[in-house]
Design a protein around this motif. Structure first.
Motif, PDB file in Angstrom:
ATOM      1  N   GLU A 239       0.832  -1.213  -0.148  1.00  0.00           N
ATOM      2  CA  GLU A 239      -0.200  -0.180  -0.036  1.00  0.00           C
ATOM      3  C   GLU A 239       0.945   1.110   0.034  1.00  0.00           C
ATOM      4  OE1 GLU A 239      -3.443   0.307   2.464  1.00  0.00           O
ATOM      5  OE2 GLU A 239      -3.526  -2.158   2.662  1.00  0.00           O
ATOM      6  N   VAL A 240       0.899   1.897  -1.233  1.00  0.00           N
ATOM      7  CA  VAL A 240       1.884   3.086  -1.018  1.00  0.00           C
ATOM      8  C   VAL A 240       1.023   4.488  -1.931  1.00  0.00           C
ATOM      9  CG1 VAL A 240       3.909   1.686  -1.589  1.00  0.00           C
ATOM     10  CG2 VAL A 240       2.537   2.524  -3.575  1.00  0.00           C
ATOM     11  N   ARG A 241       1.434   5.474  -1.560  1.00  0.00           N
ATOM     12  CA  ARG A 241       0.843   6.413  -2.257  1.00  0.00           C
ATOM     13  C   ARG A 241       2.230   7.149  -3.232  1.00  0.00           C
ATOM     14  NH1 ARG A 241      -1.679  10.539   1.872  1.00  0.00           N
ATOM     15  NH2 ARG A 241       0.608  10.046   2.896  1.00  0.00           N
ATOM     16  N   VAL A 242       1.697   7.794  -4.405  1.00  0.00           N
ATOM     17  CA  VAL A 242       2.690   8.376  -5.333  1.00  0.00           C
ATOM     18  C   VAL A 242       2.474   9.669  -5.727  1.00  0.00           C
ATOM     19  CG1 VAL A 242       3.532   7.691  -7.908  1.00  0.00           C
ATOM     20  CG2 VAL A 242       2.811   5.756  -6.519  1.00  0.00           C
ATOM     21  N   GLY A 243       3.573  10.321  -5.348  1.00  0.00           N
ATOM     22  CA  GLY A 243       3.689  11.921  -6.087  1.00  0.00           C
ATOM     23  C   GLY A 243       4.289  12.050  -7.156  1.00  0.00           C
ATOM     24  N   LYS A 244       3.991  12.756  -7.978  1.00  0.00           N
ATOM     25  CA  LYS A 244       4.660  12.979  -9.452  1.00  0.00           C
ATOM     26  C   LYS A 244       4.872  14.330  -9.951  1.00  0.00           C
ATOM     27  CE  LYS A 244       2.677   9.807 -12.259  1.00  0.00           C
ATOM     28  NZ  LYS A 244       2.104   9.124 -13.425  1.00  0.00           N
ATOM     29  N   PHE A 245       5.700  14.882 -10.371  1.00  0.00           N
ATOM     30  CA  PHE A 245       5.696  16.186 -10.744  1.00  0.00           C
ATOM     31  C   PHE A 245       6.779  16.386 -12.072  1.00  0.00           C
ATOM     32  CE2 PHE A 245       7.268  20.427 -10.848  1.00  0.00           C
ATOM     33  CZ  PHE A 245       6.068  21.300 -10.532  1.00  0.00           C
ATOM     34  N   PRO A 246       6.275  16.979 -12.934  1.00  0.00           N
ATOM     35  CA  PRO A 246       7.048  16.917 -14.333  1.00  0.00           C
ATOM     36  C   PRO A 246       7.917  18.253 -14.339  1.00  0.00           C
ATOM     37  CG  PRO A 246       4.666  17.630 -14.499  1.00  0.00           C
ATOM     38  CD  PRO A 246       4.814  17.546 -13.175  1.00  0.00           C
ATOM     39  N   PHE A 247       8.964  17.851 -15.073  1.00  0.00           N
ATOM     40  CA  PHE A 247       9.617  19.059 -15.209  1.00  0.00           C
ATOM     41  C   PHE A 247       9.378  20.426 -16.125  1.00  0.00           C
ATOM     42  CE2 PHE A 247      12.704  16.019 -13.492  1.00  0.00           C
ATOM     43  CZ  PHE A 247      13.435  16.967 -12.264  1.00  0.00           C
ATOM     44  N   ARG A 248       8.355  20.117 -17.080  1.00  0.00           N
ATOM     45  CA  ARG A 248       7.921  20.936 -17.741  1.00  0.00           C
ATOM     46  C   ARG A 248       7.110  21.961 -16.858  1.00  0.00           C
ATOM     47  NH1 ARG A 248       2.695  19.536 -17.670  1.00  0.00           N
ATOM     48  NH2 ARG A 248       2.426  17.266 -17.697  1.00  0.00           N
ATOM     49  N   ALA A 249       6.773  21.898 -15.504  1.00  0.00           N
ATOM     50  CA  ALA A 249       6.098  22.668 -14.512  1.00  0.00           C
ATOM     51  C   ALA A 249       7.293  23.310 -13.553  1.00  0.00           C
ATOM     52  CB  ALA A 249       5.069  22.117 -13.798  1.00  0.00           C
ATOM     53  N   ASN A 250       8.588  23.170 -13.987  1.00  0.00           N
ATOM     54  CA  ASN A 250       9.616  24.050 -13.132  1.00  0.00           C
ATOM     55  C   ASN A 250      10.253  24.761 -13.962  1.00  0.00           C
ATOM     56  OD1 ASN A 250      12.880  23.398 -13.015  1.00  0.00           O
ATOM     57  ND2 ASN A 250      12.066  22.674 -10.882  1.00  0.00           N
ATOM     58  N   GLY A 251      10.316  26.028 -13.212  1.00  0.00           N
ATOM     59  CA  GLY A 251      10.971  27.415 -13.982  1.00  0.00           C
ATOM     60  C   GLY A 251      12.330  27.052 -14.337  1.00  0.00           C
ATOM     61  N   ARG A 252      13.368  26.388 -13.574  1.00  0.00           N
ATOM     62  CA  ARG A 252      14.814  26.430 -13.885  1.00  0.00           C
ATOM     63  C   ARG A 252      14.582  25.545 -15.246  1.00  0.00           C
ATOM     64  NH1 ARG A 252      19.718  26.411 -11.265  1.00  0.00           N
ATOM     65  NH2 ARG A 252      21.156  26.360 -12.975  1.00  0.00           N
ATOM     66  N   ALA A 253      13.954  24.384 -15.071  1.00  0.00           N
ATOM     67  CA  ALA A 253      14.150  23.535 -16.164  1.00  0.00           C
ATOM     68  C   ALA A 253      13.679  24.290 -17.593  1.00  0.00           C
ATOM     69  CB  ALA A 253      13.001  22.361 -16.052  1.00  0.00           C
ATOM     70  N   LEU A 254      12.500  25.151 -17.389  1.00  0.00           N
ATOM     71  CA  LEU A 254      12.056  25.703 -18.521  1.00  0.00           C
ATOM     72  C   LEU A 254      13.206  26.702 -19.162  1.00  0.00           C
ATOM     73  CD1 LEU A 254       9.387  25.935 -19.920  1.00  0.00           C
ATOM     74  CD2 LEU A 254       8.890  27.985 -18.946  1.00  0.00           C
ATOM     75  N   ALA A 255      13.922  27.556 -18.050  1.00  0.00           N
ATOM     76  CA  ALA A 255      14.913  28.515 -18.209  1.00  0.00           C
ATOM     77  C   ALA A 255      16.149  27.747 -18.997  1.00  0.00           C
ATOM     78  CB  ALA A 255      15.429  29.013 -17.056  1.00  0.00           C
ATOM     79  N   ASN A 256      16.460  26.545 -18.715  1.00  0.00           N
ATOM     80  CA  ASN A 256      17.621  25.726 -19.203  1.00  0.00           C
ATOM     81  C   ASN A 256      17.177  25.006 -20.317  1.00  0.00           C
ATOM     82  OD1 ASN A 256      18.830  26.247 -16.658  1.00  0.00           O
ATOM     83  ND2 ASN A 256      18.773  24.185 -15.760  1.00  0.00           N
ATOM     84  N   ALA A 257      16.092  25.106 -20.844  1.00  0.00           N
ATOM     85  CA  ALA A 257      15.652  24.250 -21.875  1.00  0.00           C
ATOM     86  C   ALA A 257      15.752  22.873 -21.612  1.00  0.00           C
ATOM     87  CB  ALA A 257      16.270  24.692 -23.027  1.00  0.00           C
ATOM     88  N   ASP A 258      15.572  22.388 -20.527  1.00  0.00           N
ATOM     89  CA  ASP A 258      15.494  21.094 -20.101  1.00  0.00           C
ATOM     90  C   ASP A 258      14.296  20.266 -19.486  1.00  0.00           C
ATOM     91  OD1 ASP A 258      18.116  19.857 -21.039  1.00  0.00           O
ATOM     92  OD2 ASP A 258      19.092  21.102 -19.299  1.00  0.00           O
ATOM     93  N   VAL A 259      13.149  20.542 -20.337  1.00  0.00           N
ATOM     94  CA  VAL A 259      11.856  20.288 -19.653  1.00  0.00           C
ATOM     95  C   VAL A 259      11.313  18.753 -19.696  1.00  0.00           C
ATOM     96  CG1 VAL A 259      10.889  22.625 -19.982  1.00  0.00           C
ATOM     97  CG2 VAL A 259      10.585  20.982 -21.704  1.00  0.00           C
ATOM     98  N   GLU A 260      12.237  18.043 -20.499  1.00  0.00           N
ATOM     99  CA  GLU A 260      11.778  16.540 -20.338  1.00  0.00           C
ATOM    100  C   GLU A 260      12.020  15.967 -19.037  1.00  0.00           C
ATOM    101  OE1 GLU A 260      13.595  15.234 -23.957  1.00  0.00           O
ATOM    102  OE2 GLU A 260      11.747  13.932 -24.239  1.00  0.00           O
ATOM    103  N   GLY A 261      11.081  14.994 -18.717  1.00  0.00           N
ATOM    104  CA  GLY A 261      11.046  14.335 -17.381  1.00  0.00           C
ATOM    105  C   GLY A 261      10.164  14.464 -16.286  1.00  0.00           C
ATOM    106  N   VAL A 262      10.476  13.781 -15.426  1.00  0.00           N
ATOM    107  CA  VAL A 262       9.577  13.737 -14.332  1.00  0.00           C
ATOM    108  C   VAL A 262      10.191  13.470 -12.900  1.00  0.00           C
ATOM    109  CG1 VAL A 262       8.695  11.347 -14.890  1.00  0.00           C
ATOM    110  CG2 VAL A 262       7.126  12.875 -13.724  1.00  0.00           C
TER     111      VAL A 262
ATOM    112  N   HIS B 112      15.249  28.450  -5.041  1.00  0.00           N
ATOM    113  CA  HIS B 112      14.559  28.828  -6.052  1.00  0.00           C
ATOM    114  C   HIS B 112      15.414  29.646  -7.060  1.00  0.00           C
ATOM    115  CE1 HIS B 112      11.049  29.552  -8.955  1.00  0.00           C
ATOM    116  NE2 HIS B 112      11.579  30.880  -8.963  1.00  0.00           N
ATOM    117  N   PRO B 113      15.566  29.535  -8.453  1.00  0.00           N
ATOM    118  CA  PRO B 113      14.908  28.521  -8.880  1.00  0.00           C
ATOM    119  C   PRO B 113      15.900  27.261  -9.354  1.00  0.00           C
ATOM    120  CG  PRO B 113      15.642  30.153 -10.349  1.00  0.00           C
ATOM    121  CD  PRO B 113      16.235  30.494  -9.054  1.00  0.00           C
ATOM    122  N   THR B 114      15.569  26.017  -8.777  1.00  0.00           N
ATOM    123  CA  THR B 114      16.395  24.998  -9.180  1.00  0.00           C
ATOM    124  C   THR B 114      15.639  23.692  -9.595  1.00  0.00           C
ATOM    125  OG1 THR B 114      16.255  24.377  -6.842  1.00  0.00           O
ATOM    126  CG2 THR B 114      18.058  25.531  -7.302  1.00  0.00           C
ATOM    127  N   LEU B 115      16.323  22.908 -10.364  1.00  0.00           N
ATOM    128  CA  LEU B 115      15.591  21.702 -10.630  1.00  0.00           C
ATOM    129  C   LEU B 115      15.077  20.836  -9.474  1.00  0.00           C
ATOM    130  CD1 LEU B 115      18.143  20.384 -13.349  1.00  0.00           C
ATOM    131  CD2 LEU B 115      15.836  21.680 -13.613  1.00  0.00           C
TER     132      LEU B 115
END
Ligand code: NAI
Length: 468
Positions: free
Chosen positions: A372-395, A444-447
């Motif tokens: 029994e687990v709970r899972v939290g996910k967050f995509p890098f496309r919603a992360n400011g630094r990733a967007l600034a770096n042009a590295d939005v791929e991933g989770v 902030h802002p960091t990956l």
């Protein structure tokens, strides 16, 4: 005959780190290495040279494909492979030289030659040339590592059918590069040569790549690598590879049909096996398991008194950092201290772009075992630094125990995932919860904010994305 407290056979990350810790603990220590350089597979023909080529080829791919998007105008991007390989060799040289200095600095005696245990407490060292010498020790640690699996139906010839060692130094990018096995080695070296211009095809027996990692996240990696031009054939079992006039034909079974793949170089990266040949384990009666690995107990003791083993030559993942921790724990136990390795918290990384990193359990493992687990996910496309770096791929994916909230595992696909995972490893080591991680201040802002947000998403209150 020279007598030591501890003799270590093999100078990879397991062996040399064990030697340093042993010397720090005041034990008279020697290390025996059959190859001319210290450092073993990792430093000489594994982790380090592959990372050097991954870095260089990544810069090359950036210059060719991405620089213009940043407004950087490069008139002509060309490949000087000799310089790229030379830089890689220099990195290796610097590091192996560093280990030699560390041995000296810690007053560890280094023997160059094949170390063979002739009887408990005694080791013969046979140098490449000249007479053997005999040394003795109360404790002998076998750290002889692993070698690539060489299948008879696609046996390495060093030219056309190669292992990772030769795939680190092709003198030109192969036109067609076939990779058998979509594990860490296949995906990393496939990426290197694909970036440098080869047409790369990966054949994988399983219905997925990167076995052992989170399935959903591995599928995202496959999508990213496919977009970079690598072709994948899953559920494709290669039966044999034949070479005629320098060209290879791999014959595979795909969905019950026979399919042929042609290439000028074939990398067989179907796993590695424990390497205990020549060390004398069999002669002195050290027990091996069904896969040829040296059997050890929780204190790294073999069934022969005074003989221990660590790293790739024993059970567990074949990872340099796992070997290092075992080396340290083993000599600490020899010295009467409380050495310990936490096998539940060993990170594992594939250094592609984006990188794939994992620690602890995966979501699919939890499902399979009915945890029994709970899972939290967050995509890098919603992360400011990733967007600034042009590295939005991933989770980032964080898995927490449903009752206690303790973090049981995590997966990260992103640029620098290898660095980001370290934070989760540390939290897990301290038995931390997703709440602990989510309430930790991240700059902030960091990956790394994506890590915090994935932890918050476990409780469904990530800030920068909708929570289902
Ligand atoms: P691997 O065991 O990770 O992957 C081998 C793959 O080959 C598997 O997916 C398997 O299903 C597939 N395969 C086996 N036989 C096949 C066939 N006949 N046809 C098609 N596919 C076939 O092995 P790899 O990549 O060679 O790595 C060896 C070891 O070295 C692993 O333990 C790995 O963890 C370690 N390593 C770790 C690295 C890292 O941490 N970044 C880098 C390089 C190696």
């Amino acid at each position: 005959m020279d007598k030591f407290d501890v003799i270590i056979i093999g100078s990879g990350p397991g062996g040399y780190v064990a030697a340093i810790r042993s010397a720090q603990l005041g034990l008279k220590t020697a290390i025996i290495e059959k190859d001319s350089e210290l450092g073993g597979t990792c430093l000489n023909v594994g982790c380090i040279p592959s990372k050097a080529l991954l870095a260089s080829s990544d810069h090359f791919a950036f210059a060719k494909n991405e620089a213009a998007k940043h407004g950087i105008v490069l008139a002509k991007v060309g490949l000087d492979l000799a310089t790229m390989l030379g830089r890689k060799d220099k990195v290796v040289e610097t590091l192996t030289g560093g280990i030699r200095a560390l041995m000296k600095g810690n007053k560890i005696t280094t023997f160059n030659g094949l170390g063979t245990i002739t009887e408990p407490g005694k080791v013969r060292v046979q140098p490449g040339e000249g007479k053997p010498l005999k040394v003795a020790a109360d404790h002998i640690v076998i750290a002889t590592g692993s070698v690539p699996i060489n299948l008879p139906s696609m046996s390495f010839d060093g030219q056309t059918i190669v292992s990772s060692t030769e795939a680190l130094c092709f003198n030109k990018p192969p036109e067609k590069f076939l990779v058998i096995g979509a594990g860490a080695i296949g995906l990393e070296l496939g990426s290197v040569w694909s970036r440098l211009g080869s047409e790369v095809t990966v054949l994988e027996f399983l219905p997925r790549i990167a076995v052992g990692f989170d399935l959903e996240v591995s599928n995202l990696l496959q999508r990213a690598l496919t977009a970079q031009g690598i072709k994948f054939h899953l559920e494709t079992k290669v039966g044999s590879v034949k070479v005629t006039n320098g060209r290879a034909i791999a014959t595979a079974n795909k969905g019950g049909e026979e399919v042929n793949f042609e290439a000028d170089k074939v990398l067989v990266s179907v796993g590695r096996r424990a390497f205990a040949e020549g060390v004398g384990a069999d002669k002195i009666g050290v027990a091996l398991d069904e896969r040829g690995r040296i059997k050890v107990d929780d204190h790294f003791r073999t069934n022969v008194e005074g003989v221990y083993a660590i790293g790739d030559v024993i059970r567990g993942p074949m990872l340099a950092h796992k070997a290092e921790e075992e080396g340290i724990a083993c000599v600490e136990l020899i010295a009467g201290k409380a050495g310990h390795v936490n096998y539940d918290v060993i990170p594992s990384i594939i250094y592609t772009n984006p990188e794939l990193a994992g620690v602890g359990i995966t979501e699919d493992f939890a499902k399979e075992k009915g945890l029994e687990v709970r899972v939290g996910k967050f995509p890098f496309r919603a992360n400011g630094r990733a967007l600034a770096n042009a590295d939005v791929e991933g989770v980032v994916k964080v898995i927490a125990d449903a009752k206690t909230d303790r973090i049981l595992g995590a997966s990260i696909l992103s640029h620098a995932a290898s660095e980001l995972i370290a934070e989760i490893v540390a939290v897990m080591e301290f038995g931390g919860s997703s709440e602990d991680l989510g309430r930790t201040v991240h700059a902030h802002p960091t990956l790394s904010e994506a890590v915090k947000e994935a932890a918050l998403a476990v409780e469904k209150h990530a800030i920068h994305i909708g929570n289902q």
